[in-house]
Scaffold this active site. Sequence first.
Site, PDB file in Angstrom:
ATOM      1  N   GLU A 228       0.894  -1.160   0.000  1.00  0.00           N
ATOM      2  CA  GLU A 228       0.000   0.000   0.000  1.00  0.00           C
ATOM      3  C   GLU A 228       0.922   1.196   0.000  1.00  0.00           C
ATOM      4  O   GLU A 228       1.519   1.543   1.011  1.00  0.00           O
ATOM      5  CB  GLU A 228      -0.913  -0.044   1.228  1.00  0.00           C
ATOM      6  N   CYS A 265      -2.534   8.312   3.728  1.00  0.00           N
ATOM      7  CA  CYS A 265      -2.329   7.829   2.364  1.00  0.00           C
ATOM      8  C   CYS A 265      -3.458   8.248   1.444  1.00  0.00           C
ATOM      9  O   CYS A 265      -3.319   8.213   0.220  1.00  0.00           O
ATOM     10  CB  CYS A 265      -2.177   6.316   2.358  1.00  0.00           C
TER      11      CYS A 265
END
Length: 479
Positions: A228, A265
Amino acid sequence: MTDTTIDQVDAIARAAKDAFAVTSRTHERTRADWLRRAADAIDADAEGLIALAADETALPASPRLAGELARTTAQLRLFAKVVEEGSYLEATIDHPDATATPPIPDLRRVLRPLGPVAVFAASNFPFAFSVAGGDTASALAVGCPVVVKAHPGHPETSRRMAGVVSAALAEAGAPAGVFALIEGFDAGLALVDHPAIRAVGFTGSVRGGRALLDRAAARPDPIPFYGELGSLNPVVITPAADAARGGALAEGLAGSFQLGAGQFCTKPGVVLVPEGSAVEAALPGLLAPQGRLLTPSIAEGFAAGADRVSGTPGVEVVAGDAAPGGTASRIAAVSAADLVAHADELLEEVFGPFTLLVRYRDDAERDAVLGAFDGNLTATLHHEASEDVTDLVTRLEGIAGRVLFAGWPTGVAVSWAQHHGGPWPSTNAQFTSVGATAVRRFQRPVAYQDAPEALLPDALRESNPLGIPRRVDGVLVLP
């Protein structure tokens, strides 16, 4: 505490392999109990864990860390439900059919756990994407032992969490070696290289993730890497939406890109606005003071990235501290043409409280900007109901794993339908690191042909002893 030695990594990985011989055959209800027991133990130590994390990271204890810890235990309990419900196994049965062309034997297919998993903890989420985070929970759920590489940004928090989880698993009867923590850069590389490790989960930068991806692929026996990684999370604001509610959109954007000092993120890092935008006019007055960033390296990276973008030809700093090396919030703007001309410099994540406005004049310029993006975790659209945005939605689907309407991307619900992934480089496009289907990363399909009933996994036995959904002779059969 010193870094884990290479010999210690070897012993830990070997113990995880030994544990896998047990966990791969452990009943679903038993594994679900392990997860719930771990969640209960974490909740019982919440006060101490939160205080320690607040001291190490400077994140506020409430509501940020308290909410993140609650999310962490909720993830563990969700995956307990996932394994008990059973559809995650994708159990499929084809009974023999001699009349088919070619004839079909008795075929039964199910997903099986890969083996021990290496998990690299994140810097920005000391609980939810760290030692007992989603990667750990989803791997343990399907029967994969986990070895976590702690992040150096919160070592004491990581050690305490590992102690809580290890004790809970032991008390629940899980085998020795099912869970462990290691520390140190070299130890992490040795873990990826170890032949007992069968997959890697990582949350962090594109640079760090790419290095581990290449290392996992270079092994004599390459293993899957699930990263990720970086994401710009583009936002498109149409002229009609800007005219109708530009002030409110500016408030939402300001709150989103500065949330947690921009260290998410899913932070909206690039926002497409019409020329003369009301959003752009209102945004400078909405900057908020920022505390220190999570680690010195993150602060240095933010300053360097913000300076890089701000110094690119055609870019104008419209609000915030433009002094080189500054870590205060900053907003920059650029024309659509200049963005496309300098996409390599401008479409690289700046991790921290920074966002780039891209001024477009028409749909053609807007679409040219979107065509310059690589993959992202999210893409957001703000439009009015009277507008036909079908083609625009199709474009956003092509560059992101989650498309949002009327909201903001920061905040990722943990649920059955969630997808937290997208085309490279944000992550592996086929998989998610959040939500029920995160378990799919740590499983592989095995088909059994003409197998004796006694040798079949429970999920494939004719009587369906697990009571799970299965596809039988092409028909979905519910328990």
